[in-house]
Design a protein around this motif. Structure first.
Motif, PDB file in Angstrom:
ATOM      1  N   LEU A 100     -12.569  -0.933  -6.323  1.00 27.69           N
ATOM      2  CA  LEU A 100     -13.234  -1.948  -7.133  1.00 27.69           C
ATOM      3  C   LEU A 100     -13.762  -3.136  -6.335  1.00 27.69           C
ATOM      4  O   LEU A 100     -14.804  -3.696  -6.667  1.00 27.69           O
ATOM      5  CB  LEU A 100     -12.272  -2.458  -8.209  1.00 27.69           C
ATOM      6  N   PHE A 101     -13.038  -3.534  -5.282  1.00 25.52           N
ATOM      7  CA  PHE A 101     -13.368  -4.791  -4.616  1.00 25.52           C
ATOM      8  C   PHE A 101     -13.870  -4.663  -3.183  1.00 25.52           C
ATOM      9  O   PHE A 101     -14.053  -5.672  -2.507  1.00 25.52           O
ATOM     10  CB  PHE A 101     -12.152  -5.721  -4.634  1.00 25.52           C
ATOM     11  N   SER A 102     -14.073  -3.443  -2.699  1.00 26.09           N
ATOM     12  CA  SER A 102     -14.597  -3.292  -1.340  1.00 26.09           C
ATOM     13  C   SER A 102     -15.378  -1.984  -1.239  1.00 26.09           C
ATOM     14  O   SER A 102     -15.420  -1.200  -2.184  1.00 26.09           O
ATOM     15  CB  SER A 102     -13.457  -3.297  -0.314  1.00 26.09           C
ATOM     16  N   ARG A 111      -1.698   4.248  -5.532  1.00 20.36           N
ATOM     17  CA  ARG A 111      -2.743   4.365  -6.547  1.00 20.36           C
ATOM     18  C   ARG A 111      -3.325   3.002  -6.901  1.00 20.36           C
ATOM     19  O   ARG A 111      -4.536   2.872  -7.102  1.00 20.36           O
ATOM     20  CB  ARG A 111      -2.196   5.061  -7.791  1.00 20.36           C
ATOM     21  N   ILE A 112      -2.483   1.997  -6.961  1.00 19.33           N
ATOM     22  CA  ILE A 112      -2.989   0.650  -7.208  1.00 19.33           C
ATOM     23  C   ILE A 112      -3.847   0.196  -6.035  1.00 19.33           C
ATOM     24  O   ILE A 112      -4.908  -0.405  -6.219  1.00 19.33           O
ATOM     25  CB  ILE A 112      -1.818  -0.323  -7.461  1.00 19.33           C
ATOM     26  N   ALA A 113      -3.403   0.505  -4.823  1.00 20.31           N
ATOM     27  CA  ALA A 113      -4.176   0.144  -3.636  1.00 20.31           C
ATOM     28  C   ALA A 113      -5.536   0.835  -3.640  1.00 20.31           C
ATOM     29  O   ALA A 113      -6.555   0.216  -3.329  1.00 20.31           O
ATOM     30  CB  ALA A 113      -3.395   0.508  -2.376  1.00 20.31           C
ATOM     31  N   PHE A 121       0.826  -1.210   0.000  1.00 18.12           N
ATOM     32  CA  PHE A 121       0.000   0.000   0.000  1.00 18.12           C
ATOM     33  C   PHE A 121       0.858   1.257   0.000  1.00 18.12           C
ATOM     34  O   PHE A 121       0.522   2.236  -0.670  1.00 18.12           O
ATOM     35  CB  PHE A 121      -0.942   0.002   1.200  1.00 18.12           C
ATOM     36  N   ALA A 148      -7.221   1.876  -6.272  1.00 24.27           N
ATOM     37  CA  ALA A 148      -8.047   1.276  -7.329  1.00 24.27           C
ATOM     38  C   ALA A 148      -8.610  -0.073  -6.870  1.00 24.27           C
ATOM     39  O   ALA A 148      -9.797  -0.354  -7.075  1.00 24.27           O
ATOM     40  CB  ALA A 148      -7.230   1.108  -8.601  1.00 24.27           C
ATOM     41  N   LEU A 149      -7.774  -0.897  -6.228  1.00 23.70           N
ATOM     42  CA  LEU A 149      -8.249  -2.195  -5.746  1.00 23.70           C
ATOM     43  C   LEU A 149      -9.297  -2.038  -4.647  1.00 23.70           C
ATOM     44  O   LEU A 149     -10.292  -2.769  -4.636  1.00 23.70           O
ATOM     45  CB  LEU A 149      -7.075  -3.037  -5.251  1.00 23.70           C
ATOM     46  N   LEU A 150      -9.074  -1.101  -3.743  1.00 25.22           N
ATOM     47  CA  LEU A 150     -10.054  -0.869  -2.684  1.00 25.22           C
ATOM     48  C   LEU A 150     -11.379  -0.370  -3.264  1.00 25.22           C
ATOM     49  O   LEU A 150     -12.448  -0.760  -2.799  1.00 25.22           O
ATOM     50  CB  LEU A 150      -9.525   0.140  -1.664  1.00 25.22           C
TER      51      LEU A 150
END
Length: 102
Positions: free
Chosen positions: A34-36, A26-28, A21, A30-32
Motif C-alpha cells: 500500500l505505501f511503497s 502478512r501485515i508487512a 516483519f 500489506a503495508l509494503l
C-alpha cells in the motif's frame, strides 16, 4: 551529564522493524504494497505477491528483500530463502495438524 548508550537508536529501530516483519509477515506485505513500490520492483505483476500473501508470506518478503538488494539467489542467500520456505510450510502444516487432531 549525559549517559553513554551502548546501542545506537538507528540500530534499535532497524532491529525492531525486522522483528515486526518476521512476526507479522502478512501485515508487512500489506503495508509494503500500500505505501511503497518495494514489491512492484521485485515482482513484476500482482499474481506472485498475492499468492505469496496467501501461502508463503515470509518467503515473499525474503525474496523481495533479495531482489531489491540485488543479491544473487545462490550460496548463503539461497539457504536463507530455503529457511523462509520451511518456516512458512511449517506454519501451514501445523495448522492442518491441529485441525485434524480435534
Amino acid at each position: 551529564m549525559q549517559e553513554k548508550c551502548t546501542i545506537r537508536e538507528e540500530n534499535f529501530v532497524g532491529c525492531l522493524l525486522v522483528i515486526v516483519f518476521l512476526a507479522f509477515p502478512r501485515i508487512a506485505l500489506a503495508l509494503l504494497f500500500l505505501f511503497s513500490n518495494y514489491l512492484q520492483r521485485a515482482y513484476h505483476g500482482l499474481l506472485w505477491p498475492l499468492l505469496g500473501f496467501l501461502f508463503l508470506p515470509l518467503t515473499t518478503l525474503v525474496y523481495a528483500w533479495m531482489a531489491n538488494s540485488r543479491m544473487p539467489i545462490a550460496g548463503i542467500n539461497l539457504l536463507i530463502l530455503l529457511v523462509a520456505v520451511v518456516v512458512d510450510l511449517e506454519g501451514l502444516s501445523s495448522g492442518e495438524y491441529h485441525r485434524r487432531r480435534r
